[in-house]
Design a protein around this motif. Structure first.
Motif, mmCIF file in Angstrom:
data_model
loop_
_atom_site.group_PDB
_atom_site.id
_atom_site.type_symbol
_atom_site.label_atom_id
_atom_site.label_comp_id
_atom_site.label_asym_id
_atom_site.label_seq_id
_atom_site.Cartn_x
_atom_site.Cartn_y
_atom_site.Cartn_z
ATOM 1 N N VAL A 169 0.577 -1.314 0.100
ATOM 2 C CA VAL A 169 0.437 0.370 -0.071
ATOM 3 C C VAL A 169 0.837 1.156 -0.233
ATOM 4 C CG1 VAL A 169 -1.576 1.307 1.303
ATOM 5 C CG2 VAL A 169 -1.977 -1.360 1.139
ATOM 6 N N ARG A 170 2.153 1.029 1.693
ATOM 7 C CA ARG A 170 2.479 2.610 1.025
ATOM 8 C C ARG A 170 3.501 2.774 -0.457
ATOM 9 N NH1 ARG A 170 5.357 0.992 6.779
ATOM 10 N NH2 ARG A 170 3.437 3.046 7.758
ATOM 11 N N GLU A 171 3.757 1.974 -0.889
ATOM 12 C CA GLU A 171 4.821 1.912 -2.470
ATOM 13 C C GLU A 171 4.348 2.233 -3.595
ATOM 14 O OE1 GLU A 171 6.372 -2.491 -3.265
ATOM 15 O OE2 GLU A 171 7.958 -2.057 -1.438
ATOM 16 N N HIS A 172 2.320 2.345 -3.190
ATOM 17 C CA HIS A 172 1.662 3.065 -4.105
ATOM 18 C C HIS A 172 1.484 4.211 -3.791
ATOM 19 C CE1 HIS A 172 0.557 -1.168 -5.376
ATOM 20 N NE2 HIS A 172 -0.086 -0.728 -6.522
ATOM 21 N N GLY A 173 1.762 4.460 -2.583
ATOM 22 C CA GLY A 173 1.898 6.362 -2.917
ATOM 23 C C GLY A 173 0.423 6.038 -1.925
ATOM 24 N N ASP A 174 -0.837 4.753 -1.394
ATOM 25 C CA ASP A 174 -1.260 5.395 -1.011
ATOM 26 C C ASP A 174 -2.737 6.029 -1.377
ATOM 27 O OD1 ASP A 174 -3.824 5.196 0.841
ATOM 28 O OD2 ASP A 174 -3.605 6.502 2.064
ATOM 29 N N ARG A 175 -2.546 5.484 -3.296
ATOM 30 C CA ARG A 175 -3.528 6.931 -3.646
ATOM 31 C C ARG A 175 -5.177 5.684 -4.010
ATOM 32 N NH1 ARG A 175 -0.257 5.178 -9.306
ATOM 33 N NH2 ARG A 175 0.657 3.596 -7.614
ATOM 34 N N TRP A 176 -4.971 4.616 -2.531
ATOM 35 C CA TRP A 176 -6.596 4.486 -2.908
ATOM 36 C C TRP A 176 -6.881 5.044 -1.596
ATOM 37 C CZ3 TRP A 176 -4.959 -1.005 -3.675
ATOM 38 C CH2 TRP A 176 -3.685 -1.554 -3.210
ATOM 39 N N GLY A 177 -6.255 6.022 -0.683
ATOM 40 C CA GLY A 177 -6.157 6.171 0.481
ATOM 41 C C GLY A 177 -7.035 5.664 1.673
ATOM 42 N N ILE A 178 -6.002 4.892 1.541
ATOM 43 C CA ILE A 178 -6.459 3.178 2.797
ATOM 44 C C ILE A 178 -5.747 3.471 3.479
ATOM 45 C CG2 ILE A 178 -8.250 1.785 1.309
ATOM 46 C CD1 ILE A 178 -5.853 0.059 0.569
ATOM 47 N N LEU A 179 -4.404 4.189 3.798
ATOM 48 C CA LEU A 179 -2.971 3.827 4.587
ATOM 49 C C LEU A 179 -3.317 3.878 5.881
ATOM 50 C CD1 LEU A 179 0.643 2.817 4.343
ATOM 51 C CD2 LEU A 179 0.172 5.294 4.994
ATOM 52 N N GLU A 180 -4.734 4.504 6.511
ATOM 53 C CA GLU A 180 -4.946 4.887 7.689
ATOM 54 C C GLU A 180 -6.024 4.072 8.186
ATOM 55 O OE1 GLU A 180 -7.909 8.030 10.295
ATOM 56 O OE2 GLU A 180 -7.699 8.736 8.033
ATOM 57 N N GLU A 181 -6.820 3.011 6.893
ATOM 58 C CA GLU A 181 -7.274 2.231 7.525
ATOM 59 C C GLU A 181 -6.914 1.065 7.479
ATOM 60 O OE1 GLU A 181 -11.072 -0.010 5.705
ATOM 61 O OE2 GLU A 181 -10.334 1.654 4.567
ATOM 62 N N VAL A 182 -5.657 0.785 6.928
ATOM 63 C CA VAL A 182 -4.476 0.166 7.465
ATOM 64 C C VAL A 182 -3.881 -0.499 8.722
ATOM 65 C CG1 VAL A 182 -2.950 -1.552 6.469
ATOM 66 C CG2 VAL A 182 -4.167 -1.008 4.993
ATOM 67 N N GLU A 183 -3.700 0.991 8.942
ATOM 68 C CA GLU A 183 -2.142 1.028 10.583
ATOM 69 C C GLU A 183 -3.202 0.701 11.153
ATOM 70 O OE1 GLU A 183 -1.177 4.879 9.557
ATOM 71 O OE2 GLU A 183 0.949 4.058 8.723
ATOM 72 N N PHE A 184 -5.369 1.095 11.301
ATOM 73 C CA PHE A 184 -5.583 0.800 12.520
ATOM 74 C C PHE A 184 -6.590 -0.401 12.617
ATOM 75 C CE2 PHE A 184 -10.696 0.234 13.647
ATOM 76 C CZ PHE A 184 -10.614 1.033 15.152
ATOM 77 N N LEU A 185 -6.115 -1.470 11.523
ATOM 78 C CA LEU A 185 -6.832 -2.687 12.023
ATOM 79 C C LEU A 185 -5.226 -4.003 12.039
ATOM 80 C CD1 LEU A 185 -8.738 -2.796 8.320
ATOM 81 C CD2 LEU A 185 -9.561 -2.830 10.322
#
Length: 376
Positions: free
Chosen positions: A355-371
């Motif tokens: 996800v980080r390597e995609h530059g979080d272009r889908w806006g899910i980094l916060e969700e990933v880190e929460f989960l």
């Protein structure tokens, strides 16, 4: 009698009763649960109209928002609507007023229901709501929020569906090949077939053509579908049961991910690229395969061995889970499974890195880190 022997004796006495109880539950839920549910729990279903018109091309999008609605839910709905499809959102949990408002602008209907039957109980609810207009439907697609969808730079899955002539289609399938974990990575002939035992299309994304929907057997399947809160039974009766039922009807079936050609898909890749994909294989619930992965990557491994390990992962673990690196870059696959983020540390780290390597272009980094906070 010693305490150890006494405990063993008690277990032996209790075991037949436990097995009988499980048998009764399976048998009773298969026969009675649709009718019991419809007469009792279904009365607690709440429906709210959305802002959009209900069209003939419908997507039933099932959510279980344990932590509320994330931007990824809304992005999925925006994509569905932008593809000319009317979403019916079925939530297995109550929605807050704010979450319902956000969804309402992107849905034709919102259904809130008791959390019984997992995604298949919710799919059933959406289809029963459509029962009086199934004759008019050109397509009904079933989706759930166990995946992030769509991924950046991915192909349009709905266009891929339209290119298929099958009555029943899925994004990916499972159990089309041997599930035996290889002891060594010798070259083997790639075989994958829907005739394999327990073959099925995965329920996070499946779709029925208009011809399938208008078959009276379609509504009968969902009307009589036996709901249960046993996850194992839901997989057997739902995912596997639906696919095997569709095949038994003589329907044409297919997946948009051409796993039958997996050997040809990975053949052109360089050794360095194969190693990167192998390092990022996600292995859940299969300690034997995880040990194989770690052992092979520690050794001086040649190109063919890496290729064989990726193929083994595809047939033993399923491409939806096992090969996210290959799926996103080589296949432009529009789905990424969520559960690896909270089930196992290595799988979670791999998903976060991708996800980080995609530059979080889908806006899910916060969700990933929460989960990831739920990691054992």
């Amino acid at each position: 009698m010693s305490g150890k022997k006494s405990s063993k004796l008690i277990r032996e006495i209790v075991r037949p009763a436990k097995q009988l109880g499980e048998l009764v539950h399976r048998s009773a839920s298969r026969v009675y649960s649709p009718y019991v549910y419809d007469l009792t729990a279904r009365k607690r279903v709440r429906m709210s109209p959305g802002a959009l018109e209900l069209k003939n091309n419908v997507a039933i999008y099932v959510i279980a928002p344990f932590h509320g609605i994330w931007p990824s839910h809304l992005q999925a709905l925006d994509f569905i609507v932008g593809s000319g499809i009317a979403p019916i959102v079925v939530s297995n949990l109550p929605l807050s007023a704010n979450d319902k408002n956000d969804i309402s602008d992107r849905a034709a209907l919102i259904i809130e229901r008791p959390n019984l039957g997992y995604d298949f109980g919710a799919f059933r609810e959406g289809i029963l709501h459509l029962r009086d207009r199934l004759e008019e439907c050109s397509r009904v697609t079933l989706l759930n929020d166990s995946v992030w969808f769509p991924t950046p730079n991915a192909s349009n899955w709905f266009e891929s569906l339209d290119a298929q002539s099958s009555l029943f289609s899925g994004a990916t399938s499972n159990y089309g090949g041997s599930l035996k974990v290889p002891k060594s990575l010798e070259p083997e002939v790639w075989t994958y077939s829907p005739q394999a035992n327990n073959f099925h299309y995965q329920s996070y994304a499946v779709s029925f053509s208009g011809r399938a929907i208008r078959d009276p057997a379609f509504l009968k399947f969902w009307t009589t579908y036996p709901l249960t809160n046993s996850k194992d039974l839901t997989v057997r009766r739902g995912e596997i049961g639906l696919s095997q039922w569709a095949i038994s009807q003589g329907w044409s079936t297919s997946s948009t991910y051409p796993i039958e050609q997996m050997d040809l898909l990975v053949k052109p890749l360089s050794e360095s690229r194969l190693r990167e994909i192998a390092e990022r294989l996600i292995v859940l619930g299969n300690p034997e395969f995880l040990a194989l992965k770690h052992r092979v990557l520690k050794e001086k491994t040649d190109k063919e061995s890496l290729r064989q390990m990726i193929l083994a992962a595809a047939r033993c673990l399923g491409v939806a889970y096992a090969t996210p690196e290959f799926n996103l870059r080589e296949m432009q696959f529009p789905f990424l499974k969520k559960s690896p983020v909270w089930h196992q540390k290595e799988a979670s780290d791999i998903t976060l890195r991708i996800v980080r390597e995609h530059g979080d272009r889908w806006g899910i980094l916060e969700e990933v880190e929460f989960l990831r906070r739920s990691l054992p």
